[in-house]
Write a protein that holds these residues in place. Sequence first.
Motif, PDB file in Angstrom:
ATOM      1  N   THR A 256       0.825  -1.214   0.000  1.00 11.54           N
ATOM      2  CA  THR A 256       0.000   0.000   0.000  1.00 11.54           C
ATOM      3  C   THR A 256       0.859   1.264   0.000  1.00 11.54           C
ATOM      4  OG1 THR A 256      -0.128  -0.095   2.401  1.00 11.54           O
ATOM      5  CG2 THR A 256      -1.964  -1.048   1.151  1.00 11.54           C
ATOM      6  N   GLN A 257       0.268   2.302  -0.568  1.00 10.46           N
ATOM      7  CA  GLN A 257       0.871   3.626  -0.584  1.00 10.46           C
ATOM      8  C   GLN A 257      -0.135   4.605  -0.005  1.00 10.46           C
ATOM      9  OE1 GLN A 257       1.919   4.329  -4.688  1.00 10.46           O
ATOM     10  NE2 GLN A 257       3.408   2.646  -4.739  1.00 10.46           N
ATOM     11  N   THR A 258       0.326   5.778   0.379  1.00  6.98           N
ATOM     12  CA  THR A 258      -0.594   6.764   0.964  1.00  6.98           C
ATOM     13  C   THR A 258      -1.661   7.188  -0.034  1.00  6.98           C
ATOM     14  OG1 THR A 258       0.955   8.518   0.402  1.00  6.98           O
ATOM     15  CG2 THR A 258       1.071   7.628   2.651  1.00  6.98           C
ATOM     16  N   THR A 259      -1.379   7.047  -1.303  1.00  7.04           N
ATOM     17  CA  THR A 259      -2.379   7.386  -2.324  1.00  7.04           C
ATOM     18  C   THR A 259      -3.526   6.389  -2.382  1.00  7.04           C
ATOM     19  OG1 THR A 259      -1.031   6.237  -3.953  1.00  7.04           O
ATOM     20  CG2 THR A 259      -0.770   8.639  -3.806  1.00  7.04           C
ATOM     21  N   ASP A 260      -3.386   5.251  -1.683  1.00  6.89           N
ATOM     22  CA  ASP A 260      -4.462   4.258  -1.658  1.00  6.89           C
ATOM     23  C   ASP A 260      -5.542   4.595  -0.627  1.00  6.89           C
ATOM     24  OD1 ASP A 260      -1.957   1.699  -2.073  1.00  6.89           O
ATOM     25  OD2 ASP A 260      -3.205   2.651  -3.615  1.00  6.89           O
ATOM     26  N   VAL A 261      -5.307   5.611   0.178  1.00  5.86           N
ATOM     27  CA  VAL A 261      -6.269   5.984   1.211  1.00  5.86           C
ATOM     28  C   VAL A 261      -7.634   6.275   0.596  1.00  5.86           C
ATOM     29  CG1 VAL A 261      -6.886   7.848   2.799  1.00  5.86           C
ATOM     30  CG2 VAL A 261      -4.609   6.838   2.893  1.00  5.86           C
ATOM     31  N   GLY A 262      -8.669   5.782   1.254  1.00  6.98           N
ATOM     32  CA  GLY A 262     -10.029   6.010   0.789  1.00  6.98           C
ATOM     33  C   GLY A 262     -10.917   4.875   1.241  1.00  6.98           C
ATOM     34  N   THR A 263     -12.146   4.908   0.762  1.00  6.44           N
ATOM     35  CA  THR A 263     -13.097   3.837   1.043  1.00  6.44           C
ATOM     36  C   THR A 263     -13.338   3.050  -0.233  1.00  6.44           C
ATOM     37  OG1 THR A 263     -14.155   5.133   2.782  1.00  6.44           O
ATOM     38  CG2 THR A 263     -15.398   3.281   1.894  1.00  6.44           C
TER      39      THR A 263
END
Lengths: 114, 112
Positions: B79-86
Amino acid sequence: DAGITQSPRHKVTETGTPVTLRCHQTENHRYMYWYRQDPGHGLRLIHYSYGVKDTDKGEVSDGYSVSRSKTEDFLLTLESATSSQTSVYFCAITPGLAGGHEQFFGPGTRLTVL
Amino acid sequence: GQQVMQIPQYQHVQEGEDFTTYCNSSTTLSNIQWYKQRPGGHPVFLIQLVKSGEVKKQKRLTFQFGEAKKNSSLHITATQTTDVGTYFCAGADTGTASKLTFGTGTRLQVTL
């Protein structure tokens, strides 16, 4: 974003007042949808349309009506708003290209009913 | 009516760890779709699966559709921080391919 706009983007209203939300698309797609999104419930379908004057109910249609007199516009009306209808409302369309059924969403309308 | 359950509701990982969300339907589906919604944004279509046992990849994302067409999973590698979300799954009942029932979503938080 598939040429979908929603208006207004934010609205605060009082209990008992009528409210109409508008969804406008620029690409003449046949299918249009209205969802509401609430914490813990994901997206729930309110009503959808499969053509001009052709609409059907979704799972949470009570208290809502819709109209589609033109291909490009799908209106959602709360005849007498209640506090339980405070939510974020999303409109979506399905281009239906190459057998796909993916949906593209508008930016949403945040509605608060006091 | 059709119900689509999704687990977990929330997951917090450190950057570089893997992440998986699972989706289960009460009925057989004609297709399943996955969407991502960033905080404050709208759902964005990721992928559609149609065939029993289908597996599709998009860079670090792997999507699977179960053999019985009642369950699905999304796996993110490293995972990367850009994967944040729902992340939401959405299933279409057989015979109503254009009408979706959404799962309740899995919120992913990624920290450094």
